[in-house]
Scaffold this motif. Sequence first.
Motif, PDB file in Angstrom:
ATOM      1  N   ARG A  31      30.014  39.601  49.128  1.00 19.10           N
ATOM      2  CA  ARG A  31      30.235  40.398  50.332  1.00 19.10           C
ATOM      3  C   ARG A  31      30.194  41.895  50.017  1.00 19.10           C
ATOM      4  NH1 ARG A  31      32.214  37.789  54.664  1.00 19.10           N
ATOM      5  NH2 ARG A  31      31.282  39.561  55.718  1.00 19.10           N
ATOM      6  N   LEU A  32      30.718  42.271  48.864  1.00 16.21           N
ATOM      7  CA  LEU A  32      30.644  43.669  48.456  1.00 16.21           C
ATOM      8  C   LEU A  32      29.198  44.125  48.383  1.00 16.21           C
ATOM      9  CD1 LEU A  32      32.940  44.707  45.478  1.00 16.21           C
ATOM     10  CD2 LEU A  32      32.991  45.496  47.823  1.00 16.21           C
ATOM     11  N   ARG A  33      28.372  43.306  47.715  1.00 21.24           N
ATOM     12  CA  ARG A  33      26.956  43.668  47.604  1.00 21.24           C
ATOM     13  C   ARG A  33      26.299  43.720  48.978  1.00 21.24           C
ATOM     14  NH1 ARG A  33      27.618  41.037  42.667  1.00 21.24           N
ATOM     15  NH2 ARG A  33      27.300  39.022  43.623  1.00 21.24           N
ATOM     16  N   MET A  78      36.632  30.857  44.955  1.00 24.68           N
ATOM     17  CA  MET A  78      36.040  31.314  46.214  1.00 24.68           C
ATOM     18  C   MET A  78      36.125  32.845  46.294  1.00 24.68           C
ATOM     19  SD  MET A  78      36.900  32.557  49.433  1.00 24.68           S
ATOM     20  CE  MET A  78      38.603  32.113  49.849  1.00 24.68           C
ATOM     21  N   ILE A 108      42.202  39.760  44.461  1.00 16.17           N
ATOM     22  CA  ILE A 108      40.939  40.500  44.410  1.00 16.17           C
ATOM     23  C   ILE A 108      41.047  41.636  43.393  1.00 16.17           C
ATOM     24  CG2 ILE A 108      39.428  42.038  45.728  1.00 16.17           C
ATOM     25  CD1 ILE A 108      39.981  40.269  48.182  1.00 16.17           C
ATOM     26  N   THR A 122      32.917  35.012  46.616  1.00 11.47           N
ATOM     27  CA  THR A 122      32.727  35.631  47.926  1.00 11.47           C
ATOM     28  C   THR A 122      32.847  37.150  47.847  1.00 11.47           C
ATOM     29  OG1 THR A 122      33.834  33.686  48.794  1.00 11.47           O
ATOM     30  CG2 THR A 122      33.413  35.476  50.341  1.00 11.47           C
ATOM     31  N   TRP A 123      33.854  37.640  47.126  1.00  9.75           N
ATOM     32  CA  TRP A 123      34.109  39.077  47.130  1.00  9.75           C
ATOM     33  C   TRP A 123      32.907  39.846  46.577  1.00  9.75           C
ATOM     34  CZ3 TRP A 123      37.010  42.129  49.783  1.00  9.75           C
ATOM     35  CH2 TRP A 123      37.206  43.435  49.378  1.00  9.75           C
ATOM     36  N   ASP A 169      40.702  40.068  40.107  1.00  4.72           N
ATOM     37  CA  ASP A 169      39.321  39.637  39.863  1.00  4.72           C
ATOM     38  C   ASP A 169      38.448  40.823  39.439  1.00  4.72           C
ATOM     39  OD1 ASP A 169      37.045  37.797  39.959  1.00  4.72           O
ATOM     40  OD2 ASP A 169      36.456  38.881  41.768  1.00  4.72           O
ATOM     41  N   SER A 170      38.612  41.977  40.107  1.00  2.00           N
ATOM     42  CA  SER A 170      37.845  43.165  39.731  1.00  2.00           C
ATOM     43  C   SER A 170      38.187  43.602  38.312  1.00  2.00           C
ATOM     44  CB  SER A 170      38.155  44.326  40.688  1.00  2.00           C
ATOM     45  OG  SER A 170      37.736  44.014  41.981  1.00  2.00           O
TER      46      SER A 170
END
Lengths: 239, 239
Positions: free
Chosen positions: A226-228, A218, A175, A222-223, A178-179
């Motif tokens: 879900r963050l939003r 995924m 994650i 997803t991250w 990814d950020s």
Amino acid sequence: MTYCIAIRLDEGLVFLSDSRTNAGVDAVSSFRKMAIFKKDGDRVMVLMSAGNLAITQAVRHYLNHPEDDGPSIWNASTMFEAAQVLGDIVRKVRDRDAEELQKSGIEFNIHLIFGGQIKGQPHSIYQVYAAGNFIEATVETPYFQIGEAKYGKPILDRVITQETPLKEAAKCALISMDSTIKSNISVGLPLDLLVYPKDDLKTNHLLIIDEKNEYFKMIHETWGKRLRQIFSEIEDPVW
Amino acid sequence: MTYCIAIRLDEGLVFLSDSRTNAGVDAVSSFRKMAIFKKDGDRVMVLMSAGNLAITQAVRHYLNHPEDDGPSIWNASTMFEAAQVLGDIVRKVRDRDAEELQKSGIEFNIHLIFGGQIKGQPHSIYQVYAAGNFIEATVETPYFQIGEAKYGKPILDRVITQETPLKEAAKCALISMDSTIKSNISVGLPLDLLVYPKDDLKTNHLLIIDEKNEYFKMIHETWGKRLRQIFSEIEDPVW
């Protein structure tokens, strides 16, 4: 540029690196930034690097070709000794190249994370500097980052402790990566992920993650979603 | 160090800045980094700054004390003109100080965000460089950051578009700031938050946020908790 993370946990180690080098618009190329040195059942060591690629490759060359009977990562009896060997190699490359590089206005610039385990010894990770000195991860700071480290630091700070399970730490590293990829074009796929359960002395959990990797896809989808979602669930300010 | 964000939205503008200057362990002090210039009903302008504090204060001084009959932010007819006035002031300070600073080994270093609205004109934000030139925020990049920008960039990239409502953008800026404060000790409370609805030409929504602010405390606690929750809900990798 580059982004690499290593995490030291009670259960073992996690290493994750991207592979983008020199991401100018017309010079996007990929080089592995993770090198693995291992003798199954005896020792597993991992080197990740950011900074000048020529210096990195020179360091790796000397790691792979030690002098006969000299100290090497292969005969080191502790990870600390192995880190010293690496530090000495960095100094050797610096002594050969730094002055010449300076003539071309190039700084001697290398950032290394080195970690692993030797049989019967604790598993550990080190951050090795261009001066050849190094620090070891501790309970308070169980992870190291090199390269474009800032974008992906908040999630590590929120999640990782030494007690975090290996799989969770691997998820968190992905994650964090990814950020970083989302916010910085100079970091890119494919990724190298090594999850090392302590006392394993093998590298069974080595993954190369590219655009087609279902798990990373995924996480990526997803991250953000879900963050939003949790963002929208937090009430707006009132004045 | 510093962290400041400005966001340009269809509905208006959001400005957020911290107030920590020079955060060495024995030299933690606070200076406002947000300066507001306004004439109610006619114009509202906001300047946020990172970098050398003496340079910043000199720039603010000249903004506040324009030459008689010369161009100033008070007689500028567009925000673009006002940004040019600011750029010229930066150049004036540079011409006076840069060479002298260099004698002490100090770089002429200033980063500015400038924005606001003049009656009858569109609201806008600019990033002004040490060279006195500047860029304006666009649809593609509706926000600017200065200072310790990287930690808080991922959440902005995931949430903010030009269509984001003002309150949501303020919330997002505060979360971005919270992540930065958590990961970087050189950014700290209190914060200055200005939410400016377009065509308002007043500053009714100016908030100073300190440790006691209930909304920021809620964001600080909730965001970390919810992040860890969605983190744990994402499935672990399998090898």
